[in-house]
Design an enzyme around this catalytic site. Sequence first.
Site, PDB file in Angstrom:
ATOM      1  N   LYS A 223       0.818  -1.219   0.000  1.00 57.66           N
ATOM      2  CA  LYS A 223       0.000   0.000   0.000  1.00 57.66           C
ATOM      3  C   LYS A 223       0.851   1.269   0.000  1.00 57.66           C
ATOM      4  CE  LYS A 223      -4.348  -1.963   1.315  1.00 57.66           C
ATOM      5  NZ  LYS A 223      -5.347  -2.209   2.353  1.00 57.66           N
ATOM      6  N   ARG A 257      -3.326  -9.867   5.518  1.00 57.37           N
ATOM      7  CA  ARG A 257      -3.729 -10.054   4.119  1.00 57.37           C
ATOM      8  C   ARG A 257      -2.586  -9.569   3.234  1.00 57.37           C
ATOM      9  NH1 ARG A 257      -5.988  -6.853   0.227  1.00 57.37           N
ATOM     10  NH2 ARG A 257      -7.488  -7.820  -1.174  1.00 57.37           N
TER      11      ARG A 257
END
Length: 276
Positions: A223, A257
């Site tokens: 991210k 995740r």
Amino acid sequence: MTWQTRRFRLDLARPLVMGIVNVTPDSFSDGGRFAQADAARAHCDRLVAEGADILDIGGESTRPGARLPDTAEQLDRVRPVLRHAVTLGVPVSVDTADPVVMREALALGVDILNDVRALQAPGALEVAAADPAVGVCLMHMQGEPGTMQAAPRYPDDDVLGAVARFLAARRDAAEAAGIARERIALDPGIGFGKTPAHNVELARRQRELLALGCPLLLGWSRKSTLGVLTGRPVGERLAASVAAALAAVRQGAAIVRVHDVAETVDALKVWHGLVQ
Ligand code: 7PJ
């Protein structure tokens, strides 16, 4: 602690790795679609071989600025991949906010509904509640994917308070609809309507979310906040992503995740071996 999912009651004594399988196209031709399903099925096999504890399959890109595919398009993408994934002996989650996709995925045998909208779409709570044991992951997102990263702000800069109140409310709504607490995992939604500073604040204070009484699932993989911290583009964030996964576990995450399953599994084995 455990997390009840449809076929598997997951033991959370050690942190679990959820491997990401994206079924989002770069080609709209039929050949593209078949090739894409093939590649996604092979990716499922690879992630299981690498030690994934859960496979998370999504056909709805929620990246900032992404267009939302319609239900039929999402189903065409994920159906063949879900059919294969449920044969691999690990729990399978579907990353969708669409109750029609959820219902079809449940009919195909998925174990977990992973919803970035925390079952707020009309009908979604009911679909989840109708299945006696399916697990759900309720995530916090502020705003909508198309615009959520345009100057996100929180009253009094209290991002943790806002996330905690939202997750508590969605947990309560799920329980009121008949979804037992043991079936619910919660996720603060790193990058979903949050600045890098907000994401860092959530990481530092993550343990406070354990008071919500549900396992925490964290998604930091690749991210943009990791790009801000390292100065690296998305293709060069492997080490940053592994470090973020370890940090999340240290701060109480039960499930991480990730895209890079093999590397994360190794890191967690060493972590587990050295820190007890
Ligand atoms: C997340 C997700 C996350 C959960 C995506 C990406 C964007 N589901 N789906 N948590 N992120 N539960 O992977 O970069 O952080 S899609």
